[in-house]
Design a protein around this motif. Structure first.
Motif: not given
Length: 189
Positions: A32-43
């Protein structure tokens, strides 16, 4: 002092059973804020297993409203000179004091950890996305200062890469001189 929890909201530590929901909440915020995410549940699972820097009972704060996550904050580190923190408020719950509540929680955690240190010092670094104007305004209003920015850069690896480094660029490991100074900081990501 912790800001009061608004009526109809519940503040509590996270549990290992809800790491999937918390991860999806962070990813939704990122998108929503940046139109990109590299975060995962594994993180989040990896952080939760690193007992030397993270205790889910003491280092997480989940705010729920009508059974759904409205806000979340995490701290980690504590053993070094820094305690890192990150807080997220769902856009539909902004302006109700949840951000202040989360910052209060992270600051109280930092103060508790600092009391346990021989020199009594610890720097709290609260990370906020550069596009999160509300988060930046909250932290700046509380005396935090900009320390550094993180950029995530990517490129497709569908072609050969030239591994040579121009002579004008020097690659080296980061050291103590590369750490930000100051009592409190905002880490822009």
């Amino acid at each position: 002092m912790i800001t009061s929890v608004p009526p109809g909201y519940e503040l509590r530590p996270a549990t290992l059973d809800e790491l999937g929901d918390l991860s999806r909440f962070i990813i939704t915020y990122d998108l929503e804020i940046g139109a990109y995410s590299d975060f995962t549940e594994e993180d989040l699972r990896e952080i939760s297993q690193r007992k030397s820097i993270f205790n889910i009972q003491d280092d997480t704060w989940v705010v729920r409203h009508e059974g759904r996550i409205a806000a979340l904050a995490l701290t980690w580190g504590g053993g070094s000179d820094f305690l890192d923190a990150f807080g997220v408020v769902d856009r539909s719950h902004v302006g109700l004091g949840l951000g202040s509540l989360l910052v209060d929680c992270t600051e109280e955690r930092a103060q508790a950890l600092a009391r346990d240190r021989s020199d009594g010092s610890l720097v709290l670094r609260n990370s906020v996305d550069v596009k999160d104007e509300n988060g930046i305004a909250l932290l700046v209003g509380r005396g935090y200062e900009f320390v550094r920015r993180h950029y995530t850069m990517q490129m497709p690896l569908d072609h050969a890469i030239d591994p040579t480094v121009p002579s004008s660029i020097r690659i080296r490991a980061c050291g103590p001189a590369d750490r930000p100074s100051g009592d409190r900081g905002i880490e822009i990501i």
